[in-house]
Design a protein around this motif. Structure first.
Motif, short mmCIF file in Angstrom:
data_model
loop_
_atom_site.label_atom_id
_atom_site.label_comp_id
_atom_site.label_asym_id
_atom_site.label_seq_id
_atom_site.Cartn_x
_atom_site.Cartn_y
_atom_site.Cartn_z
N LYS A 4 132.78 147.21 -34.75
CA LYS A 4 133.04 148.64 -34.87
C LYS A 4 133.57 149.27 -33.60
O LYS A 4 134.31 150.23 -33.65
CB LYS A 4 131.76 149.35 -35.30
CG LYS A 4 131.39 149.04 -36.74
CD LYS A 4 130.20 149.82 -37.18
CE LYS A 4 129.97 149.57 -38.67
NZ LYS A 4 128.72 150.12 -39.12
N SER A 29 128.81 160.97 -33.70
CA SER A 29 129.44 160.42 -34.90
C SER A 29 130.94 160.69 -34.83
O SER A 29 131.40 161.52 -34.06
CB SER A 29 128.84 161.02 -36.17
OG SER A 29 128.32 162.29 -35.94
N GLU A 44 124.07 157.19 -39.76
CA GLU A 44 125.49 157.34 -39.40
C GLU A 44 125.80 156.54 -38.15
O GLU A 44 124.98 156.46 -37.25
CB GLU A 44 125.78 158.81 -39.06
CG GLU A 44 126.13 159.67 -40.22
CD GLU A 44 126.36 161.11 -39.75
OE1 GLU A 44 125.38 161.87 -39.72
OE2 GLU A 44 127.50 161.44 -39.40
N ASP A 45 127.02 155.99 -38.10
CA ASP A 45 127.47 155.32 -36.86
C ASP A 45 127.64 156.37 -35.77
O ASP A 45 128.29 157.39 -35.99
CB ASP A 45 128.84 154.67 -37.09
CG ASP A 45 128.72 153.39 -37.88
OD1 ASP A 45 127.70 152.70 -37.71
OD2 ASP A 45 129.65 153.08 -38.65
N LYS A 46 127.10 156.09 -34.60
CA LYS A 46 127.34 156.97 -33.45
C LYS A 46 127.78 156.13 -32.26
O LYS A 46 127.27 155.03 -32.05
CB LYS A 46 126.07 157.75 -33.11
CG LYS A 46 125.68 158.67 -34.25
CD LYS A 46 124.78 159.81 -33.87
CE LYS A 46 124.56 160.64 -35.13
NZ LYS A 46 123.78 161.82 -34.96
#
Ligand code: TYD
Ligand code: ZN
Length: 410
Positions: A4, A29, A44-46
């Motif tokens: 990612k 995010s 959530e991706d942070k």
């Protein structure tokens, strides 16, 4: 598995390691990762959002690079959703065609041409080709009659395009050259495309505006670089190309429109802007350290205003759900305790929730029946237009809060 994100250690422009941390906005995010209701409870991706200055080439950049597949394959940003932006690009397309297109057989390629609005305006005057990696948006571009390759631009793709379509007379890239991590490769690809007699024209947000009249909220993961002409010149000349003209245009605050080619006569505009940047000390780390201090003061001031308003029982909503708004909301920690909703004209965003802070996004018609006391203008780059458009609301006593670079109520 798709990784990612990665942390880069070398400068993306000069390759050096003279980088200093200027501003740390925390883990955040992704600014365009609007959420569906059913995803609100998921993690959530942070990713870290930190800005660095390179003392060798003076460029300002992120080193925490989010995988472009994650950022740009499905994109919620539609150029045509902002009328002034669409009009600006339609006009730019016509100007470029007037200046540089000689026959309908000439090829104009746009990198990251979004919904194709610029190219659609000149498709009767030249062959046009849009390179747009967001599949949902490439489809819209195709439907407008613009041939579109749904992929990321790189050297290999440039070579394929030359083989299949020939060289380009004009290559355009608007608000893309700040987003591309591997800039050297992108410029090499463009060089291949334009060969020795084409031109490359791109618009990119100007760092002089960011640290002057602009807002820190323009910093988010999609924007890897915050360009000065000084740093761009370093890069472009290193690849055997030349910046032959430049002008500042009033888009996203202020952007540079940069003209690049192999062998054109260099106009005075280039030296003038370089001189201006020198005067503004854009080649000095201290300039950016001062900027970072202003950012944290701005945060305190806006938070204290919003807190006072809420204490006094005021209802506040947000105007626009731009990516930059999400930097602002997340960095300040402004959520549904403060804002009831955000209104936005982009259909994709309506019905979704803002990344990180989860403020619901609704259509602009909501303001016809559900009128707040204050509106936080997140799309502040369109202040004049929006204040004019919302005259009726203002006549009814609704106040707009302009958040950056200085907090203002109008
Ligand atoms: P923009 O400033 O172009 O973008 P970003 O920070 O995402 O790069 O985005 C402006 C947003 O504001 C976009 O989502 C459309 C919205 N908008 C409105 O809702 N109403 C308006 O009148 C205008 C001009 C924009
Ligand atoms: Zn550098």
């Amino acid at each position: 598995m798709l990784s990612k994100y990665r942390h880069r250690t070398a400068c993306g422009i000069c390759g050096g390691s003279g980088l200093s941390l200027i501003l740390d906005l925390g883990k955040m995010s992704l600014a365009n990762a609007f959420l569906k209701k059913e995803d609100l409870n998921k993690l959530e991706d942070k990713f870290p959002l930190k800005v660095y200055f390179c003392r060798f080439c003076s460029s300002l950049q992120l080193l925490d690079i989010v995988n472009p597949e994650l950022l740009f394959r499905h994109y919620n940003y539609l150029t045509s959703a902002s009328r002034p932006l669409a009009e600006h690009f339609i006009k730019m397309g016509k100007d470029l065609a007037d200046k540089f297109v000689a026959s309908p057989n000439d090829l104009v390629v746009e990198i990251g041409g979004n919904d194709g609005v610029l190219l659609a305006g000149i498709k009767d005057r030249s062959r046009v080709l849009n390179i747009e990696p967001a599949e949902n948006i490439a489809e819209i571009s195709r439907k407008s009659g613009v041939e579109t390759i749904p992929d990321f631009f790189n050297l290999k793709l440039a070579e394929e395009i030359v083989r299949k379509y020939g060289n380009a007379k004009v290559v355009v890239a608007n608000n893309v050259m700040a987003h591309v991590e591997n800039l050297r490769e992108a410029f090499s690809g463009v060089k291949k495309l334009i060969n020795s007699d084409g031109v490359f024209v791109f618009e990119v947000h100007w760092v002089g505006n960011l640290i002057g009249e602009g807002g820190f909220d323009q910093i988010y993961h999609e924007h890897v670089f915050y360009h000065s002409l000084t740093a761009l010149k370093y890069l472009v000349e290193g690849l055997g190309l030349k910046i032959f003209d430049v002008k500042l245009v009033p888009i996203h605050g202020q952007s540079m429109r940069v003209y690049v080619a192999e062998g054109k006569e260099v106009k005075k505009s280039v030296a003038t802007l370089l001189q201006r940047e020198k005067k503004m000390k854009l080649n000095r780390k201290e300039t950016f350290v001062k900027f970072a201090k202003r950012v944290s003061k701005n945060k305190e001031k806006l938070l204290s205003l919003l807190k006072d308003l809420k204490k006094n029982g005021k209802r506040i909503t947000g105007y626009g759900a731009p990516a930059k708004g999400n930097t602002l909301l997340n960095y300040l920690g402004i959520g549904t305790d403060t804002l009831d909703f955000l209104t936005d004209t982009t259909i994709f965003k309506q019905g979704l929730y803002s990344p990180g802070m989860h403020v619901p996004v609704v259509g602009p018609e909501r303001l016809l029946t559900d009128i707040p006391d204050y509106i936080l203008l997140l799309a502040w780059n369109y202040t004049d237009l929006i204040l004019e458009k919302e005259r009726e609301l203002r006549n009814k006593g609704v106040k707009f809060i302009i958040p950056v670079p200085e907090v203002k109520i109008v």
